[in-house]
Design an enzyme around this catalytic site. Sequence first.
Site, mmCIF file in Angstrom:
data_model
loop_
_atom_site.group_PDB
_atom_site.id
_atom_site.type_symbol
_atom_site.label_atom_id
_atom_site.label_comp_id
_atom_site.label_asym_id
_atom_site.label_seq_id
_atom_site.Cartn_x
_atom_site.Cartn_y
_atom_site.Cartn_z
ATOM 1 N N ASN A 1 99.742 53.943 21.161
ATOM 2 C CA ASN A 1 98.281 54.686 21.032
ATOM 3 C C ASN A 1 99.106 54.569 19.184
ATOM 4 O OD1 ASN A 1 96.128 56.795 19.985
ATOM 5 N ND2 ASN A 1 97.125 58.603 19.827
ATOM 6 N N HIS B 1 99.044 56.388 15.601
ATOM 7 C CA HIS B 1 98.768 57.924 15.200
ATOM 8 C C HIS B 1 99.241 58.207 13.499
ATOM 9 C CE1 HIS B 1 97.757 62.150 15.118
ATOM 10 N NE2 HIS B 1 99.078 62.918 14.676
ATOM 11 N N ASP C 1 102.195 59.432 26.779
ATOM 12 C CA ASP C 1 102.707 59.734 27.784
ATOM 13 C C ASP C 1 101.981 60.628 28.201
ATOM 14 O OD1 ASP C 1 103.732 62.086 26.279
ATOM 15 O OD2 ASP C 1 105.815 61.808 27.125
HETATM 16 C C1 GRF Z 1 93.187 55.932 12.962
HETATM 17 O O1 GRF Z 1 93.379 56.773 12.051
HETATM 18 C C2 GRF Z 1 94.441 55.847 13.743
HETATM 19 O O2 GRF Z 1 95.194 56.261 13.631
HETATM 20 C C3 GRF Z 1 93.428 57.353 14.341
HETATM 21 O O3 GRF Z 1 92.252 57.062 13.880
HETATM 22 C C4 GRF Z 1 92.041 56.200 13.310
HETATM 23 C C5 GRF Z 1 90.843 55.364 13.605
HETATM 24 O O4 GRF Z 1 90.270 54.302 13.097
HETATM 25 N N1 GRF Z 1 94.280 57.548 15.649
HETATM 26 P P1 GRF Z 1 90.008 52.842 13.381
HETATM 27 O O5 GRF Z 1 88.519 53.275 14.182
HETATM 28 O O6 GRF Z 1 90.840 52.206 14.147
HETATM 29 O O7 GRF Z 1 89.280 52.551 12.131
#
Ligand code: GRF
Length: 210
Positions: A112, A114, A146
């Site tokens: 993921n 974040h 996790d």
């Molecule tokens: C990103 O900023 C990511 O960190 C978060 O959701 C956003 C998704 O953006 N989990 P995108 O859909 O990839 O443009």
Amino acid sequence: MAVTAVAIAVLASGRGSNLQAILQAAQAGSCPVVVTVVIADRAQAAALEIAQRAGVPVVQYIDPKAYENRAAFDVACGDLITKHACQWVVLAGYMRIVSEGFVHRFSERIINIHPALLPAFPGAHGVEDALHHGVKVSGCTVHLVDDLLDHGPILAQAAVPVLDDDDDANVLRVRIQQQEHQLYPHTLAKMVNQGFDLIGRRVVWRGGKG
Ligand code: GRF
């Protein structure tokens, strides 16, 4: 020796800019992955169109409402991922919390991104929370998934300064996302090219090139 590209599934809910960055890096040859499956849990997700345009073989909207519960929905997604032999499950703006069964089915194979420097500011409002807290540096984190939210072992992080002019979270978000678009494909490439060992919570990259 040339590395073999790894088949991945990308799960997205929205804009898909990280998916796009991964697809572009894969196409440019700097990220040895093949995006084989893209699943969105929202019919309007722009990620679906991005995937279709890029020629991803399996692009599917799966409606969560068609399933009895989160676990059943995750089984359907998991079956599609397994059917197409994807090695990793890459969450890119996926707004659902994956179920315990899904995490265990793809143990240490779900990644993921974040938009904050974990463990600070987990959750859906990482950018806003960091800004309101008054930190001077935030950034983004790529991590393994996790059982807990935004909690798994950290693969990579990039710092982004918070400027006095950042009066709106969206201004900061744009700069963080620019970093995400570099960091996500770069980290996936490193996972394929270098590999890593998990020592407790620590990701230690092989070959001593941290
Ligand atoms: C990103 O900023 C990511 O960190 C978060 O959701 C956003 C998704 O953006 N989990 P995108 O859909 O990839 O443009």
